[in-house]
Design an enzyme around this catalytic site. Structure first.
Site, mmCIF file in Angstrom:
data_model
loop_
_atom_site.group_PDB
_atom_site.id
_atom_site.type_symbol
_atom_site.label_atom_id
_atom_site.label_comp_id
_atom_site.label_asym_id
_atom_site.label_seq_id
_atom_site.Cartn_x
_atom_site.Cartn_y
_atom_site.Cartn_z
ATOM 1 N N ASP A 19 0.831 -1.215 0.000
ATOM 2 C CA ASP A 19 0.000 0.000 0.000
ATOM 3 C C ASP A 19 0.867 1.267 0.000
ATOM 4 O OD1 ASP A 19 -2.370 1.400 -0.016
ATOM 5 O OD2 ASP A 19 -2.703 1.234 2.147
ATOM 6 N N ASN A 67 -11.085 -2.496 -5.302
ATOM 7 C CA ASN A 67 -10.344 -1.472 -6.045
ATOM 8 C C ASN A 67 -11.036 -1.036 -7.340
ATOM 9 O OD1 ASN A 67 -7.091 -2.697 -4.989
ATOM 10 N ND2 ASN A 67 -8.219 -0.950 -4.193
HETATM 11 C C1 IPE Z 1 -5.406 -2.808 -0.293
HETATM 12 O O1 IPE Z 1 -5.084 -1.452 -0.372
HETATM 13 C C2 IPE Z 1 -5.345 -3.435 -1.654
HETATM 14 C C3 IPE Z 1 -4.026 -3.564 -2.266
HETATM 15 C C4 IPE Z 1 -2.885 -3.236 -1.717
HETATM 16 C C5 IPE Z 1 -4.015 -4.115 -3.588
HETATM 17 P P1 IPE Z 1 -6.206 -0.325 -0.496
HETATM 18 O O2 IPE Z 1 -5.479 0.967 -0.567
HETATM 19 O O3 IPE Z 1 -7.120 -0.650 -1.595
HETATM 20 O O4 IPE Z 1 -7.002 -0.466 0.866
HETATM 21 P P2 IPE Z 1 -7.873 0.607 1.662
HETATM 22 O O5 IPE Z 1 -8.822 1.205 0.684
HETATM 23 O O6 IPE Z 1 -6.918 1.626 2.190
HETATM 24 O O7 IPE Z 1 -8.522 -0.169 2.748
HETATM 25 C C1 IPE Z 2 -1.648 0.256 -3.296
HETATM 26 O O1 IPE Z 2 -1.431 1.621 -3.343
HETATM 27 C C2 IPE Z 2 -1.819 -0.341 -4.668
HETATM 28 C C3 IPE Z 2 -3.208 -0.707 -5.002
HETATM 29 C C4 IPE Z 2 -4.225 -0.681 -4.183
HETATM 30 C C5 IPE Z 2 -3.443 -1.138 -6.369
HETATM 31 P P1 IPE Z 2 -2.635 2.652 -3.294
HETATM 32 O O2 IPE Z 2 -3.035 2.966 -4.688
HETATM 33 O O3 IPE Z 2 -3.730 2.171 -2.429
HETATM 34 O O4 IPE Z 2 -1.923 3.914 -2.653
HETATM 35 P P2 IPE Z 2 -2.540 4.922 -1.590
HETATM 36 O O5 IPE Z 2 -3.040 4.100 -0.444
HETATM 37 O O6 IPE Z 2 -3.637 5.655 -2.272
HETATM 38 O O7 IPE Z 2 -1.394 5.789 -1.211
HETATM 39 MG MG MG Z 3 -4.139 2.372 -0.467
#
Ligand code: IPE
Ligand code: IPE
Ligand code: MG
Length: 241
Positions: A19, A67
């Site tokens: 993340d 997502n």
């Molecule tokens: C979890 O991260 C999913 C992945 C790392 C692929 P998210 O960024 O989607 O999770 P939330 O929305 O902060 O819970």
């Molecule tokens: C994790 O990074 C990757 C995916 C969920 C695909 P994020 O895209 O959630 O990054 P933040 O949490 O917005 O910084």
């Molecule tokens: Mg995230």
């Protein structure tokens, strides 16, 4: 008792919620996809660091069933990034003896991506080094629901006796059926939640929530997190020996 008595063996299976890509990019005044590209580049080094750290199974969360709520631009960018990643990394993965598997709801992904996933699984089938599992269109609840559906189908077909269903039954229907449970789940970027990742499998995992954003997660940070794990005392409901 010496310090040595507390040292546990390293984790055999590490799962990572990668993340923080979006925030990493935003901090640099760049679009979120720039962060996803930087994040994808990190994966290779982490996979390659596994043998030295005694990690036999690495499972990484690439895209969740939730997502899809993101903008069409981000979702489309991620999907083409996954395709590109598979095509670009296939050779290095095989050269490093990495066996790749995917978990998640495959039919929900586009067909081209699905066929690249199938192909990578097939061409790395004979590799017996690190087991890399990539979670794409994965949600723990969705996985349990799909598993339950298949289990119910077996009951309806007379292949499974409902009275015989116990804790060992459901895992045989999960996407992870051939994998051991994770010993350690790492989440980067400072969020302390599991966001629907490996719900059933992580019942007794150790968790490490670290502030580092995924694109900054180096093998050195990885080694530090693993080092912390070896100092923990896993009791599985029992008492300390
Ligand atoms: C979890 O991260 C999913 C992945 C790392 C692929 P998210 O960024 O989607 O999770 P939330 O929305 O902060 O819970
Ligand atoms: C994790 O990074 C990757 C995916 C969920 C695909 P994020 O895209 O959630 O990054 P933040 O949490 O917005 O910084
Ligand atoms: Mg995230």
């Amino acid at each position: 008792m010496t310090q040595q008595d507390h040292i546990r063996p390293g984790p055999r299976h590490v799962a990572i919620i990668m993340d923080g890509n979006g925030r990493w990019a935003t901090m640099r005044g760049r679009p979120r996809l720039f962060g996803h590209h930087a994040g994808a580049k990190r994966v290779r080094e982490i996979v390659e660091a596994c043998p030295d750290m005694g990690v036999k199974y690495l499972t990484i969360f690439g895209f969740s069933t939730e997502n899809w709520k993101r903008t069409q631009i981000e979702v489309a960018g991620l999907m083409s990034l996954f395709k590109r990643y598979i095509q670009k990394e296939a050779r290095a993965l095989r050269a490093n003896n990495v066996r790749v598997r995917f978990i998640g709801d495959r039919p929900g992904l586009d067909e081209k991506l699905q066929s690249l996933m199938d192909e990578l699984e097939e061409t790395t089938q004979g590799c017996d080094g690190t087991n890399l599992t990539i979670a794409l269109n994965y949600g723990g609840r969705d996985e349990v629901a799909r598993a339950t559906r298949r289990l119910a189908e077996d009951v309806a077909a007379g292949k499974l006796d409902p009275a015989a269903v116990d804790e060992e039954t459901l895992p045989r229907y999960l996407d992870t059926r051939v994998l051991p449970d994770p010993d350690l789940v790492i989440r980067t970027s400072g969020e302390a939640r599991i966001s629907n990742f490996l719900l059933w499998q992580s019942a007794y995992a150790e968790y490490e929530f670290i502030d580092t954003l995924w694109p900054d997660f180096t093998p050195k940070v990885f080694a530090e997190v693993i080092d912390n794990y070896t100092n923990r005392d896993r009791r599985f409901g029992g008492v300390k020996a």
